[in-house]
Every structure is written in C-alpha cells, then in structure tokens.
Design an enzyme around this catalytic site. Sequence first.
Site, PDB file in Angstrom:
ATOM      1  N   GLY A 152       1.089  -0.151   4.145  1.00 10.04           N
ATOM      2  CA  GLY A 152       2.003  -1.268   4.381  1.00 10.04           C
ATOM      3  C   GLY A 152       1.213  -2.532   4.655  1.00 10.04           C
ATOM      4  CB  VAL A 166      -0.957  -2.793   9.512  1.00 14.65           C
ATOM      5  CG1 VAL A 166      -2.227  -2.509  10.327  1.00 14.65           C
ATOM      6  CG2 VAL A 166      -0.022  -3.691  10.306  1.00 14.65           C
ATOM      7  CE  LYS A 178      10.346  -2.290  17.782  1.00 13.46           C
ATOM      8  NZ  LYS A 178       9.178  -3.034  17.286  1.00 13.46           N
ATOM      9  N   GLY A 221      -1.034   5.222   5.275  1.00 15.73           N
ATOM     10  CA  GLY A 221      -0.051   4.167   5.126  1.00 15.73           C
ATOM     11  C   GLY A 221      -0.651   2.875   4.614  1.00 15.73           C
TER      12      GLY A 221
END
Length: 359
Positions: free
Chosen positions: A191, A193, A95, A189
């Site tokens: 977003g 997804v 990452k 959320g």
Amino acid sequence: MENKSKNYYYIEPKIGSNIFEAVTLNNHEKLIFGHDKESGLRIVLAIHNTILGPSTGGTRIANVSEEKAIEEALRLSYAMTYKNAIIDEPFGGSKAVIIGDPSKPKSKQFLHAIGDFIESLRGTFLTGVDMGLSLDDAKVIAERTKYIFNSKGCSGETTAHGVFKGIEACLEEVLGSKSVKNRTVAIQGLGNVGGTLARLLLTAGAKVIVADKDKKKISEYTRLGANVVNPDEIHSTLCDVFAPCAIGEILDEKTIPELKCLIVAGGANNQFKREKEDSFLLKKRSILHAPDFIINAGGVCHGMCEVKGLDTKVAIKKTDLIPGLLKEAFRRSKKEHVTPILAAYEMAHEKIELTKKNK
C-alpha cells in the site's frame, strides 16, 4: 528501578459482557456512537486520552460486526495516544470506525453525514481518512466539517520514510551497521507505506521481497527489482528484516515460531495479537522488534503538520527522531528485562504524566 510499565500493555476487552468495563479497562475517556437513518451511517468513535490536547485519529470504513468495530476503535485510539506522546505532539488519541462495505459506492449524503458527525464534536476529534475512504471522499466530508485534514495528501510516504530510518536503527542495534545495502527485507503489503518503503530500500541497495494480493502492484515492484512470494509465506521468508505494512495482529503464537528473520520492523499498527504474551514470545526467540507506534509515527507527524498548517517537509524531518526513540526503547528493554514495546509504552507514559503534572 521498579518496573511499572507492565500496566501499559493494551488489554483486549470483552465487548459483549459489559460495555463500560470495556471502556474503562484501558482508561478510555469516551465511546461515542453515531447513526444517520437517511444515509445509513453507523459510526463508532473511541476517545482514549486528551491530557496532551484534542484527540486525533483516522476515520475508516470496515465491513465488521458492531462488536469488532468497537474493539478496533478502542485499540487503535489507545495506540494513537501513545504515538502522539512518543513523538512529542500535543494531541490525544482517538479512532472512528464506520460499519459498512468499503468497496461499495459512497453517496454524497453518506459522506456529508460523516462530516456532520465530526462537526458535532466541536473540535474534540480531529481526523483524516483511513482505510476504505479516499482523499476525494475527504473533500466531500470537508464540505460539512472543518475538522478533517487531508489537503496535503496521503501520509503513507512520510510514514515510510520513518520506517526506513527505523529499520536502519534496528540493523545497527543487531548487526552493528545501519546500512541496508545487500540486506534482505521482506515487506508484507504494498500500500502507500509498504510500496514507498520498497522503493526507498531498492534505491538504497537492499534486497527486497514483497507480497501483496494485488497483482498489478506485484508486477510493478517486480519490474523495479523486487522478488515475490505468496502472501501466506512472507512472514516465514528467510530475511534480515520482516516489515509488516498491512493488517495488524500478524504476530501470534502461530506465526512467531515460523519467523526466519533477525528483526521485525514495519509500518503496520497493532502488530501483536496479544501484546504482552506475544511480544515476550518474540523476545525469547531473540528477534528484535521495533515498537509499531514509534516506527510508524511518521504518519502522525504528517497529520499534525497539516493541523498546524506546516509544510509536510517538516514532518519528514521530524521522522529523524525515530531512530533515537527506538534506541532508547532497546536500551530500556535490556536494562529492565522487558520487551521493547513495553519499554516504549513506559517512555510515552512518562511524557503524558509530565504534562498532567504541569497542568
């Protein structure tokens, strides 16, 4: 059998005291810092494990301290190792976190500096854009490196398909039927997804409750038939399934007692603030948890299809593996008296060790 999986929980390091201790605590291989004076780029890359193959993981921009950037890179790279292993992808985990304000315009010089950093690693780090970077940014970065993969678009849709299938598996485990029809799912959320998941659930006849700070998104999903609650209340809303699909570390000693659900199953990474302690708190409340690196592994499938040059339809098909993996984690959890996420770590670790043994 002896339970060895207790060793696989992520242990939060203390960055300030000893940087090498922080790197070795969870057996990371490398922690790399990059800096470009002219563009102002400051980037931290953690490579956790490359036993299965070259490391893969997103590159994000976050307005955080240096210490927090290191923490994020270490934790998210650790999760990527297990996510790749559990879904049988021949890659390791990494990452990259760029320290900066994602809301500010990004110059071509800045994006080229990111590309130069990635290219300098000569393929040991394969990446795609994450939070704070767009697909357009990826195209500019790709002018300087062949190791960024975003030509097939965002992985959110593939991730959401996997989460949907995972929710079905959880419902079957708890209620005896995988049907989402008339079940209530609270999504945190909206977003790529969370938004796609909401559409899939509404189409399948579920009752959907959503929360997001973006009023335009709220308006869009209200028109589609979703109900809305305040973002601060979504986790404590009465529902069958709570689906966190935004920030991580939302399950802790404060929020877990407030949950009013049977199941926690969502696309967010690193859902527990303290993985070991908080997963047991959830288990004590008899709330089933879908390990995040299993249920959201569709994103990895999408990215790896791109690396391999395959159509993303292959990735969506591969998310069919998610229900079976969850069921195996639930089975081991009950047999070994551990939490599902601990059982999932054990499953992934076995695959890594088998590869190591056969090398």
